[in-house]
Design a protein around this motif. Structure first.
Motif, PDB file in Angstrom:
ATOM      1  N   GLU A 158       4.904   8.832 -13.964  1.00  0.00           N
ATOM      2  CA  GLU A 158       5.148  10.453 -13.689  1.00  0.00           C
ATOM      3  C   GLU A 158       5.984  10.268 -12.370  1.00  0.00           C
ATOM      4  O   GLU A 158       7.007  11.114 -12.274  1.00  0.00           O
ATOM      5  N   ALA A 159       5.494   9.651 -11.160  1.00  0.00           N
ATOM      6  CA  ALA A 159       6.073   9.751 -10.060  1.00  0.00           C
ATOM      7  C   ALA A 159       7.607   9.110 -10.053  1.00  0.00           C
ATOM      8  O   ALA A 159       8.381   9.518  -9.297  1.00  0.00           O
ATOM      9  N   CYS A 160       7.511   7.863 -10.571  1.00  0.00           N
ATOM     10  CA  CYS A 160       8.694   7.379 -10.831  1.00  0.00           C
ATOM     11  C   CYS A 160       9.874   7.993 -11.332  1.00  0.00           C
ATOM     12  O   CYS A 160      10.939   7.970 -10.847  1.00  0.00           O
ATOM     13  N   LEU A 161       9.632   8.777 -12.585  1.00  0.00           N
ATOM     14  CA  LEU A 161      10.317   9.494 -13.311  1.00  0.00           C
ATOM     15  C   LEU A 161      10.952  10.800 -12.195  1.00  0.00           C
ATOM     16  O   LEU A 161      12.161  10.786 -12.307  1.00  0.00           O
ATOM     17  N   THR A 162      10.015  11.197 -11.756  1.00  0.00           N
ATOM     18  CA  THR A 162      10.432  12.341 -10.827  1.00  0.00           C
ATOM     19  C   THR A 162      11.233  11.833  -9.669  1.00  0.00           C
ATOM     20  O   THR A 162      12.325  12.520  -9.434  1.00  0.00           O
ATOM     21  N   HIS A 163      10.983  10.777  -9.219  1.00  0.00           N
ATOM     22  CA  HIS A 163      11.936  10.139  -8.061  1.00  0.00           C
ATOM     23  C   HIS A 163      13.435   9.773  -8.735  1.00  0.00           C
ATOM     24  O   HIS A 163      14.368  10.299  -8.086  1.00  0.00           O
ATOM     25  N   ARG A 215       0.941  -1.225  -0.061  1.00  0.00           N
ATOM     26  CA  ARG A 215       0.007   0.117   0.109  1.00  0.00           C
ATOM     27  C   ARG A 215       0.924   1.210  -0.224  1.00  0.00           C
ATOM     28  O   ARG A 215       0.407   2.126  -0.825  1.00  0.00           O
ATOM     29  N   ASP A 216       1.906   1.260   0.847  1.00  0.00           N
ATOM     30  CA  ASP A 216       2.899   2.423   0.882  1.00  0.00           C
ATOM     31  C   ASP A 216       3.598   2.499  -0.617  1.00  0.00           C
ATOM     32  O   ASP A 216       3.668   3.694  -1.012  1.00  0.00           O
ATOM     33  N   PHE A 217       3.842   1.470  -1.308  1.00  0.00           N
ATOM     34  CA  PHE A 217       4.548   1.511  -2.276  1.00  0.00           C
ATOM     35  C   PHE A 217       3.766   2.434  -3.416  1.00  0.00           C
ATOM     36  O   PHE A 217       4.145   3.328  -4.181  1.00  0.00           O
ATOM     37  N   PHE A 218       2.563   1.789  -3.559  1.00  0.00           N
ATOM     38  CA  PHE A 218       1.528   2.408  -4.691  1.00  0.00           C
ATOM     39  C   PHE A 218       1.091   3.785  -4.307  1.00  0.00           C
ATOM     40  O   PHE A 218       0.591   4.717  -5.305  1.00  0.00           O
ATOM     41  N   LYS A 219       1.159   4.120  -2.947  1.00  0.00           N
ATOM     42  CA  LYS A 219       0.770   5.460  -2.594  1.00  0.00           C
ATOM     43  C   LYS A 219       2.098   6.448  -3.130  1.00  0.00           C
ATOM     44  O   LYS A 219       1.642   7.424  -3.604  1.00  0.00           O
ATOM     45  N   ARG A 220       3.020   5.887  -2.923  1.00  0.00           N
ATOM     46  CA  ARG A 220       4.560   6.651  -3.116  1.00  0.00           C
ATOM     47  C   ARG A 220       4.459   6.814  -4.644  1.00  0.00           C
ATOM     48  O   ARG A 220       5.064   7.876  -5.012  1.00  0.00           O
ATOM     49  N   PHE A 221       4.261   5.799  -5.137  1.00  0.00           N
ATOM     50  CA  PHE A 221       4.571   5.469  -6.842  1.00  0.00           C
ATOM     51  C   PHE A 221       3.442   5.336  -7.773  1.00  0.00           C
ATOM     52  O   PHE A 221       3.164   4.033  -8.057  1.00  0.00           O
ATOM     53  N   PRO A 222       2.341   6.388  -7.786  1.00  0.00           N
ATOM     54  CA  PRO A 222       1.050   5.799  -8.265  1.00  0.00           C
ATOM     55  C   PRO A 222       1.082   5.604  -9.730  1.00  0.00           C
ATOM     56  O   PRO A 222       0.071   4.873 -10.351  1.00  0.00           O
ATOM     57  N   ASP A 223       1.983   6.317 -10.552  1.00  0.00           N
ATOM     58  CA  ASP A 223       2.271   6.289 -11.902  1.00  0.00           C
ATOM     59  C   ASP A 223       3.591   6.220 -12.380  1.00  0.00           C
ATOM     60  O   ASP A 223       4.619   6.597 -11.585  1.00  0.00           O
ATOM     61  N   LEU A 256       6.167  -0.530 -13.253  1.00  0.00           N
ATOM     62  CA  LEU A 256       6.593  -1.874 -13.253  1.00  0.00           C
ATOM     63  C   LEU A 256       8.240  -2.030 -12.851  1.00  0.00           C
ATOM     64  O   LEU A 256       8.228  -3.047 -12.034  1.00  0.00           O
ATOM     65  N   TRP A 257       8.910  -1.502 -13.272  1.00  0.00           N
ATOM     66  CA  TRP A 257      10.424  -1.599 -13.041  1.00  0.00           C
ATOM     67  C   TRP A 257      10.340  -1.264 -11.735  1.00  0.00           C
ATOM     68  O   TRP A 257      11.219  -2.064 -10.764  1.00  0.00           O
ATOM     69  N   PHE A 258      10.073  -0.361 -11.015  1.00  0.00           N
ATOM     70  CA  PHE A 258      10.004  -0.096  -9.468  1.00  0.00           C
ATOM     71  C   PHE A 258       9.219  -1.006  -8.620  1.00  0.00           C
ATOM     72  O   PHE A 258       9.687  -1.577  -7.622  1.00  0.00           O
ATOM     73  N   TYR A 259       8.194  -1.519  -9.314  1.00  0.00           N
ATOM     74  CA  TYR A 259       7.461  -2.495  -8.425  1.00  0.00           C
ATOM     75  C   TYR A 259       8.242  -4.014  -8.279  1.00  0.00           C
ATOM     76  O   TYR A 259       8.443  -4.515  -7.284  1.00  0.00           O
ATOM     77  N   ALA A 260       8.996  -4.225  -9.442  1.00  0.00           N
ATOM     78  CA  ALA A 260      10.020  -5.473  -9.708  1.00  0.00           C
ATOM     79  C   ALA A 260      11.212  -5.264  -8.542  1.00  0.00           C
ATOM     80  O   ALA A 260      11.326  -6.089  -7.859  1.00  0.00           O
ATOM     81  N   ILE A 261      11.640  -4.067  -8.497  1.00  0.00           N
ATOM     82  CA  ILE A 261      12.702  -3.557  -7.493  1.00  0.00           C
ATOM     83  C   ILE A 261      12.019  -3.924  -6.141  1.00  0.00           C
ATOM     84  O   ILE A 261      12.900  -4.377  -5.034  1.00  0.00           O
ATOM     85  N   TYR A 262      10.981  -3.370  -5.742  1.00  0.00           N
ATOM     86  CA  TYR A 262      10.222  -3.479  -4.476  1.00  0.00           C
ATOM     87  C   TYR A 262      10.375  -4.886  -4.231  1.00  0.00           C
ATOM     88  O   TYR A 262      10.782  -5.399  -3.166  1.00  0.00           O
ATOM     89  N   THR A 300      16.827   8.894 -17.159  1.00  0.00           N
ATOM     90  CA  THR A 300      16.845   7.455 -17.144  1.00  0.00           C
ATOM     91  C   THR A 300      18.121   7.216 -18.298  1.00  0.00           C
ATOM     92  O   THR A 300      18.691   5.691 -18.203  1.00  0.00           O
ATOM     93  N   ALA A 301      18.575   8.261 -18.616  1.00  0.00           N
ATOM     94  CA  ALA A 301      19.914   7.786 -19.665  1.00  0.00           C
ATOM     95  C   ALA A 301      21.117   7.319 -18.965  1.00  0.00           C
ATOM     96  O   ALA A 301      21.349   7.643 -17.906  1.00  0.00           O
ATOM     97  N   GLY A 302      21.772   6.087 -19.492  1.00  0.00           N
ATOM     98  CA  GLY A 302      22.628   5.279 -18.822  1.00  0.00           C
ATOM     99  C   GLY A 302      22.241   4.484 -17.787  1.00  0.00           C
ATOM    100  O   GLY A 302      23.300   3.850 -17.056  1.00  0.00           O
ATOM    101  N   THR A 303      20.773   4.147 -17.398  1.00  0.00           N
ATOM    102  CA  THR A 303      20.385   3.481 -16.357  1.00  0.00           C
ATOM    103  C   THR A 303      19.991   2.148 -17.167  1.00  0.00           C
ATOM    104  O   THR A 303      19.486   2.145 -18.141  1.00  0.00           O
ATOM    105  N   ILE A 304      19.366   1.406 -16.222  1.00  0.00           N
ATOM    106  CA  ILE A 304      18.508   0.160 -16.707  1.00  0.00           C
ATOM    107  C   ILE A 304      17.003   0.502 -17.395  1.00  0.00           C
ATOM    108  O   ILE A 304      16.467  -0.205 -17.914  1.00  0.00           O
ATOM    109  N   PHE A 305      16.585   1.883 -17.031  1.00  0.00           N
ATOM    110  CA  PHE A 305      15.512   2.041 -17.545  1.00  0.00           C
ATOM    111  C   PHE A 305      15.668   2.596 -18.851  1.00  0.00           C
ATOM    112  O   PHE A 305      14.598   2.946 -19.535  1.00  0.00           O
ATOM    113  N   GLU A 306      16.676   2.983 -19.557  1.00  0.00           N
ATOM    114  CA  GLU A 306      16.986   3.865 -20.588  1.00  0.00           C
ATOM    115  C   GLU A 306      16.451   2.862 -21.844  1.00  0.00           C
ATOM    116  O   GLU A 306      16.727   1.554 -22.111  1.00  0.00           O
TER     117      GLU A 306
END
Length: 291
Positions: free
Chosen positions: A18-23, A8-16, A79-85, A65-71
């Motif tokens: 856009e929130a992941c990119l900002t982080h 619940r905390d995870f999806f509140k913190r990263f709802p989409d 989904l990437w963030f949830y996998a890391i979680y 995201t340049a130079g990262t696993i998200f590039e």
């Protein structure tokens, strides 16, 4: 927020996404920093048509995201963030099939994501020489085969673990258990002068000549621990053996089999969690910061 990051905390913190990119932007660069193009400390604003931010002074584009696993990934960042979680909250690892089911992606995508996250965990686990009292133990990992067990068993990958008493752990794949191999691993990872506990394997016999205070427990004689008055140390290998017990059970129960080619990545995953298990929420942020 609770001390442990819940779903619940995870999806509140990263709802989409856009929130992941900002982080990612905040962790890697900050929304206000010195621009690499104009050198002016400026605020960076989100661009609407791409995964980028623009300098408010000169308009230079910055891709977080340049130079990262998200590039260049077509998989949503959430989904990437949830996998890391999932990787940081488990004790026994995450299989490709579990990622496939949890994320709703193909197995090929899930397997690739898992391997990249394991590489990230290895990268994020900064190395320092082990010191103090260090336990050493080698293990044989692989599927069941008829015949000999333990040392000399066929079809096994040989791994070596080095565990600081009440501290960090290192593990790596080794080609054999000969003296030059084990000695090289110890010299690369353990500070000279440290107290070292091993079993009675003859290959550990020259460690005192390299400046270590060495004690060996004789498992073959049913000796599991003893106090050494020379070093004022209790010698045993229980801590590193506990790590190997968890690792072997996890491989057998979660992954069924891990090939020697990829074994190092799985060792990196498990040692990262072992070394940062007290960090709880911060373990997730540490991985995002290492992308």
């Amino acid at each position: 927020m609770a001390s442990q990051l819940t779903v619940r905390d995870f999806f509140k913190r990263f709802p989409d996404d856009e929130a992941c990119l900002t982080h990612i932007m905040q962790v890697r660069y900050g929304l206000k920093h010195d621009c690499r193009a104009c050198g002016v400390e400026a605020t960076f604003h989100r661009m609407s048509n791409r995964r980028a931010y623009a300098c408010s002074h000169c308009g230079d584009h910055l891709y977080p995201t340049a130079g990262t696993i998200f590039e260049n990934t077509r998989t949503p960042l959430q989904l990437w963030f949830y996998a890391i979680y999932l990787f940081v909250t488990t004790r026994h690892g995450v299989s490709g099939k579990e990622l496939e089911r949890s994320l709703g992606v193909t197995y090929k995508t899930a397997w690739r994501m898992g391997q990249q996250i394991r590489d990230l965990m290895t990268k994020a686990d900064q190395f320092d020489m082990l010191q103090g009292h260090v336990e050493l133990d080698e293990a044989y990992v692989g599927g069941h085969r008829p015949g000999k067990r333990g040392r000399g068993a066929a079809g096994k990958t040989i791994v070596m673990g080095l565990k600081e008493r009440n501290g960090r752990i290192k593990a790596e794949v080794i080609p054999n258990v000969k003296m030059p191999t084990l000695r090289g691993v110890v010299l690369r990872n353990v500070e000279e002068g440290a107290t070292v506990s091993t079993d009675e394997l003859m290959s550990y016999g020259l460690l005192e000549g390299d400046g270590y205070k060495h004690g060996a427990v004789k498992h073959g004689a049913k000796e599991w621990a003893y106090y050494d008055y020379r070093h004022d140390a209790l010698h045993h290998t229980n801590s590193v053996e506990s790590f190997w017990r968890l690792f072997k059970k996890s491989v057998a129960g979660t992954h069924i089999h891990v090939s020697q080619k990829y074994m190092g990545r799985y060792l990196g995953e498990f040692t990262f969690r072992a070394n940062h298990r007290e960090m709880e929420n911060a373990m997730f942020d540490l991985l995002i910061g290492a992308v």
